[in-house]
Write a protein that holds these residues in place. Structure first.
Motif: not given
Length: 224
Positions: A163-191
């Motif tokens: 979506f980076r070319k068609s809808n930048i707001k949605i694109a950055y939402f995916f960037l944000f949620i992808g990073l947050v969930l990736g680190f959150t799920m990974g951190w839980g496994q680290m714990m």
């Protein structure tokens, strides 16, 4: 103009990935000082991980969050299939198909790397002694690198490229949620002792690099 913009985006992010590769390689070695520092709070004096079977980490972080992301991809797949029959959805067919298949393939790449990895999980690397415990970095309990669970969250980074070319707001939402969930799920496994921090950082790197390569190949399909 589109090719010029695409080239700049690819070159800029390739350089970023190059810098991050060097940082991960030299600063975050698997089982290095930083990994040991961040894993230490979750291990007891006998070398066990008290939160290994913690209900919240097992049921919510490891199962429910994963099932939510899977449910999202099932909806994307159904919508993509429907686009072959619906004129309203036809214009979004490439975006939907790309989002589903590239996301799935990115996790498959991580799974393939993990299946052939010699790195073990932290909870398989501690040996109890009379004085406490020691770390055993042998490869006898491997197949734990990169982080498979974190890849489920990081897979949503594909939406940024879609979506980076068609809808930048949605694109950055995916960037944000992808990073947050990736680190959150990974951190839980680290714990729980399933992964080191470096495992999860490399997972994010691999998925972003995979997405960047495919985006460079299919850029025109996503912008026409």
């Amino acid at each position: 103009m589109q090719n010029s913009e695409s080239n700049k985006f690819f070159i800029k992010n390739s350089l970023l990935l190059g810098v991050l590769f060097l940082i991960l390689w030299w600063v975050f070695p698997v089982g290095g000082a930083i990994d040991m520092y961040f894993i230490q709070p979750w291990i007891d004096s006998t070398g066990h991980f008290p939160l290994k079977n913690n209900w919240y980490l097992v049921e919510i972080n490891h199962k429910i969050l994963k099932h939510i992301v899977i449910a999202f991809y099932v909806c994307v797949l159904i919508t993509w299939i429907t686009s072959f029959k619906s004129e309203k959805l036809k214009a979004y067919r490439w975006q939907l198909g790309y989002l589903f298949w590239v996301s799935i393939l990115s996790t498959a790449v991580v799974g393939l790397l993990k299946a052939h990895s010699a790195h073990a999980c932290p909870w398989s690397m501690t040996e109890q002694t009379v004085a406490g415990y020691i770390w055993n970095f042998s490869a006898r309990n491997g197949h734990c690198f990169p982080g498979g669970h974190a890849s489920t969250g990081f897979s949503l980074l594909s939406g940024f490229f879609v979506f980076r070319k068609s809808n930048i707001k949605i694109a950055y939402f995916f960037l944000f949620i992808g990073l947050v969930l990736g680190f959150t799920m990974g951190w839980g496994q680290m714990m729980r002792g399933a992964h080191f921090l470096s495992h999860n950082l490399w997972t994010g790197w691999v998925i972003f690099a995979f997405n960047l390569i495919l985006y460079r190949i299919f850029y025109k399909k996503l912008t026409t």
